[in-house]
Design a protein around this motif. Structure first.
Motif, PDB file in Angstrom:
ATOM      1  N   SER A 232       0.855  -1.190   0.000  1.00 52.46           N
ATOM      2  CA  SER A 232       0.000   0.000   0.000  1.00 52.46           C
ATOM      3  C   SER A 232       0.884   1.231   0.000  1.00 52.46           C
ATOM      4  O   SER A 232       1.904   1.267   0.700  1.00 52.46           O
ATOM      5  CB  SER A 232      -0.910   0.022   1.235  1.00 52.46           C
ATOM      6  OG  SER A 232      -1.900  -0.975   1.150  1.00 52.46           O
ATOM      7  N   LYS A 251      -5.721   3.969   8.874  1.00 54.51           N
ATOM      8  CA  LYS A 251      -6.801   3.374   8.083  1.00 54.51           C
ATOM      9  C   LYS A 251      -6.295   2.179   7.287  1.00 54.51           C
ATOM     10  O   LYS A 251      -6.962   1.131   7.224  1.00 54.51           O
ATOM     11  CB  LYS A 251      -7.391   4.430   7.137  1.00 54.51           C
ATOM     12  CG  LYS A 251      -8.632   3.954   6.390  1.00 54.51           C
ATOM     13  CD  LYS A 251      -9.762   3.622   7.361  1.00 54.51           C
ATOM     14  CE  LYS A 251     -11.025   3.198   6.622  1.00 54.51           C
ATOM     15  NZ  LYS A 251     -12.099   2.773   7.567  1.00 54.51           N
ATOM     16  N   ILE A 252      -5.109   2.304   6.681  1.00 48.44           N
ATOM     17  CA  ILE A 252      -4.539   1.192   5.919  1.00 48.44           C
ATOM     18  C   ILE A 252      -4.294  -0.005   6.825  1.00 48.44           C
ATOM     19  O   ILE A 252      -4.623  -1.153   6.476  1.00 48.44           O
ATOM     20  CB  ILE A 252      -3.226   1.646   5.237  1.00 48.44           C
ATOM     21  CG1 ILE A 252      -3.531   2.572   4.064  1.00 48.44           C
ATOM     22  CG2 ILE A 252      -2.426   0.441   4.748  1.00 48.44           C
ATOM     23  CD1 ILE A 252      -2.295   3.235   3.483  1.00 48.44           C
ATOM     24  N   GLU A 254      -5.727  -0.633   9.765  1.00 45.24           N
ATOM     25  CA  GLU A 254      -7.013  -1.135  10.241  1.00 45.24           C
ATOM     26  C   GLU A 254      -7.673  -2.030   9.188  1.00 45.24           C
ATOM     27  O   GLU A 254      -8.183  -3.116   9.514  1.00 45.24           O
ATOM     28  CB  GLU A 254      -7.936   0.035  10.587  1.00 45.24           C
ATOM     29  CG  GLU A 254      -9.291  -0.398  11.124  1.00 45.24           C
ATOM     30  CD  GLU A 254     -10.205   0.793  11.402  1.00 45.24           C
ATOM     31  OE1 GLU A 254     -10.888   0.775  12.437  1.00 45.24           O
ATOM     32  OE2 GLU A 254     -10.215   1.746  10.583  1.00 45.24           O
ATOM     33  N   ASN A 255      -7.662  -1.604   7.939  1.00 40.12           N
ATOM     34  CA  ASN A 255      -8.251  -2.407   6.880  1.00 40.12           C
ATOM     35  C   ASN A 255      -7.533  -3.745   6.734  1.00 40.12           C
ATOM     36  O   ASN A 255      -8.156  -4.784   6.498  1.00 40.12           O
ATOM     37  CB  ASN A 255      -8.217  -1.640   5.562  1.00 40.12           C
ATOM     38  CG  ASN A 255      -9.189  -0.485   5.532  1.00 40.12           C
ATOM     39  OD1 ASN A 255     -10.088  -0.393   6.365  1.00 40.12           O
ATOM     40  ND2 ASN A 255      -9.002   0.428   4.595  1.00 40.12           N
ATOM     41  N   PHE A 256      -6.218  -3.712   6.829  1.00 36.19           N
ATOM     42  CA  PHE A 256      -5.434  -4.942   6.736  1.00 36.19           C
ATOM     43  C   PHE A 256      -5.788  -5.907   7.870  1.00 36.19           C
ATOM     44  O   PHE A 256      -5.989  -7.104   7.646  1.00 36.19           O
ATOM     45  CB  PHE A 256      -3.949  -4.589   6.788  1.00 36.19           C
ATOM     46  CG  PHE A 256      -3.033  -5.787   6.834  1.00 36.19           C
ATOM     47  CD1 PHE A 256      -2.826  -6.592   5.732  1.00 36.19           C
ATOM     48  CD2 PHE A 256      -2.344  -6.093   8.009  1.00 36.19           C
ATOM     49  CE1 PHE A 256      -1.965  -7.687   5.783  1.00 36.19           C
ATOM     50  CE2 PHE A 256      -1.482  -7.178   8.068  1.00 36.19           C
ATOM     51  CZ  PHE A 256      -1.295  -7.979   6.952  1.00 36.19           C
ATOM     52  N   ASN A 258      -8.497  -6.041   9.461  1.00 43.14           N
ATOM     53  CA  ASN A 258      -9.893  -6.488   9.277  1.00 43.14           C
ATOM     54  C   ASN A 258     -10.069  -7.308   7.990  1.00 43.14           C
ATOM     55  O   ASN A 258     -11.203  -7.648   7.624  1.00 43.14           O
ATOM     56  CB  ASN A 258     -10.832  -5.285   9.234  1.00 43.14           C
ATOM     57  CG  ASN A 258     -10.960  -4.599  10.579  1.00 43.14           C
ATOM     58  OD1 ASN A 258     -10.755  -5.206  11.628  1.00 43.14           O
ATOM     59  ND2 ASN A 258     -11.306  -3.325  10.553  1.00 43.14           N
ATOM     60  N   HIS A 259      -8.969  -7.585   7.298  1.00 43.64           N
ATOM     61  CA  HIS A 259      -8.989  -8.356   6.027  1.00 43.64           C
ATOM     62  C   HIS A 259      -9.851  -7.657   4.986  1.00 43.64           C
ATOM     63  O   HIS A 259     -10.553  -8.318   4.197  1.00 43.64           O
ATOM     64  CB  HIS A 259      -9.485  -9.785   6.274  1.00 43.64           C
ATOM     65  CG  HIS A 259      -8.551 -10.604   7.091  1.00 43.64           C
ATOM     66  ND1 HIS A 259      -7.666 -11.513   6.528  1.00 43.64           N
ATOM     67  CD2 HIS A 259      -8.328 -10.662   8.436  1.00 43.64           C
ATOM     68  CE1 HIS A 259      -6.958 -12.087   7.488  1.00 43.64           C
ATOM     69  NE2 HIS A 259      -7.328 -11.579   8.653  1.00 43.64           N
ATOM     70  N   GLU A 260      -9.817  -6.346   4.984  1.00 38.58           N
ATOM     71  CA  GLU A 260     -10.602  -5.580   3.996  1.00 38.58           C
ATOM     72  C   GLU A 260      -9.729  -5.146   2.837  1.00 38.58           C
ATOM     73  O   GLU A 260      -8.540  -4.928   2.969  1.00 38.58           O
ATOM     74  CB  GLU A 260     -11.224  -4.350   4.667  1.00 38.58           C
ATOM     75  CG  GLU A 260     -12.268  -4.712   5.737  1.00 38.58           C
ATOM     76  CD  GLU A 260     -12.795  -3.499   6.452  1.00 38.58           C
ATOM     77  OE1 GLU A 260     -12.368  -2.360   6.119  1.00 38.58           O
ATOM     78  OE2 GLU A 260     -13.627  -3.653   7.355  1.00 38.58           O
TER      79      GLU A 260
END
Length: 260
Positions: A232, A251-252, A254-256, A258-260
């Motif tokens: 990223s 945010k990056i 957190e998304n990782f 959460n597997h988003e």
């Protein structure tokens, strides 16, 4: 602030929150304060552990025994003392080297691996690495640590709206013991995983800034060599992405997670 005896030194650390463990490792010449913008954000959901690496901050300053391997063993023993079986290890700059080495030497401890503006082979960075080693060691020998701290802080945070974080980083860097900084830097530049990088199979996120010392293409190259890694890129950011773009970084990550 708690300290624990590991690997013949006293390691200074802090922890916040409960849940799955996030272990944050700071950069060269800095302290666990690198993560001040991440601690309140992630400790609402996770058990956040931040550490001053050997020779830095309030951790012991040994007269010898520097290098990524020693720092890695320190962290492994800290995890044992804290009875942490697995952690998501997030390493920035030199902390990224320690995170890489931990994933290589002790993969059973790694839940996820997150590397921020770092690499697996500081000893094989080509012309960029050679010039960095030469210029920084010469600067240290001829001008000293205080002018170097000022220059590093300005290069990382040169914008007019970054004066506060620039000054804070400069003060952290100025507090370093000269020999500890020099030995940490030289041993870091001699470190590399080489082909062992290919054996790191844990889920990995590599975060790159668009204006880092090393280009995004440098990170793209080694990400391709890893079986389970993604990249990223944070825009409008230099080397200290966790500090100059904390919201984007959080945010990056957190998304990782959460597997988003």
């Amino acid at each position: 602030m708690p300290k624990v005896k590991v690997n013949n030194i006293e390691l200074d650390y802090e922890e916040y929150g409960k849940g799955e463990v996030l272990l944050f490792l700071h950069g060269l010449g800095s302290t666990k304060a690198d993560w001040d913008a991440q601690i309140p954000f992630f400790s609402k959901k996770y058990r956040v552990v931040v550490v001053d690496l050997r020779g830095h901050g309030k951790t012991s300053i040994p007269s010898k025994d520097y290098g990524v391997e020693f720092m890695t063993e320190d962290i492994k023993q800290l995890l044992d003392v804290l009875k942490i079986e697995k952690a998501t290890v997030v390493g920035f700059s030199m902390g990224g080297a320690v995170a890489f080495q931990l994933a290589s030497s002790y993969p059973e401890y790694i839940n996820n691996l997150v590397i921020v503006n770092s690499g697996p082979d500081f000893n094989n960075m080509g012309k960029i690495g050679e010039e960095l080693l030469s210029s920084r060691t010469e600067f240290l020998k001829t001008k000293g640590l205080l002018p170097l701290a000022k220059e590093i802080a300005y290069n990382m945070f040169p914008e007019g709206n970054q004066i506060e974080i620039r000054n804070q980083f400069e003060e952290r860097c100025k507090e370093n013991d000269y020999s500890a900084y020099y030995n940490s830097f030289v041993t870091l530049m001699n470190w590399g995983l080489g082909d062992r990088l290919n054996d790191i199979t844990v889920r990995t996120l590599v975060v790159a800034s668009d204006m880092d010392y090393t280009p995004v293409s440098f990170k793209e190259e080694y990400v391709k060599r890893m079986p389970n890694a993604t990249l990223s890129v944070i825009e409008n950011s230099r080397h200290g992405a966790v500090i100059d773009q904390p919201e984007a970084f959080n945010k990056i990550l957190e998304n990782f997670l959460n597997h988003e």
